[in-house]
Scaffold this active site. Structure first.
Site, PDB file in Angstrom:
ATOM      1  CG  ASP A 235       9.026  42.675  25.418  1.00  0.00           C
ATOM      2  OD1 ASP A 235       9.171  43.420  24.409  1.00  0.00           O
ATOM      3  OD2 ASP A 235       8.966  41.380  25.195  1.00  0.00           O
TER       4      ASP A 235
ATOM      5  CG  ASP B 124       5.930  36.402  13.696  1.00  0.00           C
ATOM      6  OD1 ASP B 124       4.929  35.889  13.224  1.00  0.00           O
ATOM      7  OD2 ASP B 124       7.067  35.703  13.295  1.00  0.00           O
TER       8      ASP B 124
ATOM      9  NE  ARG C 173      -3.098  43.707  33.546  1.00  0.00           N
ATOM     10  CZ  ARG C 173      -2.660  44.895  34.350  1.00  0.00           C
ATOM     11  NH1 ARG C 173      -1.565  45.353  34.313  1.00  0.00           N
ATOM     12  NH2 ARG C 173      -3.292  45.294  35.400  1.00  0.00           N
TER      13      ARG C 173
ATOM     14  CG  ASP D 263       8.541  38.890  29.927  1.00  0.00           C
ATOM     15  OD1 ASP D 263       7.902  38.677  31.002  1.00  0.00           O
ATOM     16  OD2 ASP D 263       9.642  38.323  29.320  1.00  0.00           O
TER      17      ASP D 263
ATOM     18  N   GLY E 230      14.072  41.630  24.031  1.00  0.00           N
ATOM     19  CA  GLY E 230      12.667  41.341  24.564  1.00  0.00           C
ATOM     20  C   GLY E 230      12.875  40.266  25.670  1.00  0.00           C
TER      21      GLY E 230
ATOM     22  CG  HIS F 229       7.867  39.296  18.028  1.00  0.00           C
ATOM     23  ND1 HIS F 229       6.584  38.967  17.928  1.00  0.00           N
ATOM     24  CD2 HIS F 229       8.261  39.516  19.372  1.00  0.00           C
ATOM     25  CE1 HIS F 229       5.929  39.149  19.333  1.00  0.00           C
ATOM     26  NE2 HIS F 229       6.958  39.341  20.033  1.00  0.00           N
TER      27      HIS F 229
ATOM     28  CG  HIS G 263       9.932  37.425  25.117  1.00  0.00           C
ATOM     29  ND1 HIS G 263      10.336  36.898  23.804  1.00  0.00           N
ATOM     30  CD2 HIS G 263       9.562  38.664  24.787  1.00  0.00           C
ATOM     31  CE1 HIS G 263      10.293  37.808  22.966  1.00  0.00           C
ATOM     32  NE2 HIS G 263       9.609  38.938  23.506  1.00  0.00           N
TER      33      HIS G 263
END
Length: 157
Positions: free
Chosen positions: A74, A94, A110, A104, A69, A22, A101
Site C-alpha cells: 500500500d 473489506d 489520504r 497503511d 499490502g 483485501h 496494516h
C-alpha cells in the site's frame, strides 16, 4: 509558476491504474477485472503483490506487482501516486474485517485524496469510473502546488 496556489496535472488517455483488494474481496476484484478486461487491457495496471498475481493468473491481464499490502505494498502504491505514476485506484476493501496494516490503508486513501486521484472502494463505484467517458480521454485536474507549499513552510518554520 511558483506563486500559483494550484498546478494543473493531466491524466493521459492511457491511465496507470492500481488494483488492490483485501483478502475477502480478491475474488470480487478478479470478477470485476474479467468483466472489464476489454477496457483494462488498454491501460497500464499495477497492484499489491498477491492481488496483482491473482488478477494476472485468472484474467490474463498484465499487472505489475508490488509487495503484498501487509508488507508495504500500500505504501509503495502511495509513493507512486506522489511520483505521478498512478492515475486511478480501484481498491476493493473489506469494511467488516480488521486489517493488520490498517494505518497503511488509511495513508493510501489520504494520499490519493491529497493528489486528487480518482478512487473506487466498491464495485459500484468502480463500475461508474470504468464506464465514464473520461476513461478514454485526457483529464486535467488541479492539485496543491507542493513546491509553493514547501517554500512557504520553509519561510515560516
Amino acid at each position: 509558476m511558483l506563486q500559483d496556489e494550484y498546478v494543473t496535472l493531466t491524466l493521459k488517455k492511457k491511465k496507470n491504474i492500481a488494483l488492490i483488494a483485501h483478502d475477502n474481496k480478491k475474488q470480487t476484484l478478479i470478477d470485476w477485472c474479467k468483466k472489464h478486461r476489454a477496457i483494462l487491457e488498454n491501460h497500464i495496471l499495477c497492484g499489491t503483490g498477491t492481488t496483482a498475481r491473482m488478477i494476472t493468473d485468472h484474467t490474463g491481464l498484465s499487472v505489475k506487482g508490488y509487495n503484498s499490502g501487509p508488507l508495504g505494498g500500500d505504501q509503495q502504491i502511495g509513493a507512486k501516486i506522489v511520483e505521478g505514476g498512478i492515475d486511478l485506484v480501484i481498491f476493493f476493501s473489506d469494511p467488516l474485517t480488521a486489517q493488520p496494516h490498517d494505518p497503511d490503508v488509511k495513508a493510501l486513501l489520504r494520499i490519493a485524496q491529497v493528489y486528487d486521484i480518482p478512487m473506487a472502494c466498491s464495485r459500484s463505484a468502480a463500475d461508474f469510473i470504468i464506464s465514464s467517458p473520461l476513461m478514454e480521454s485526457t483529464y486535467e485536474h488541479q492539485v496543491i502546488n507542493f513546491n509553493k507549499n514547501i517554500s512557504d513552510r520553509a519561510k515560516t518554520l
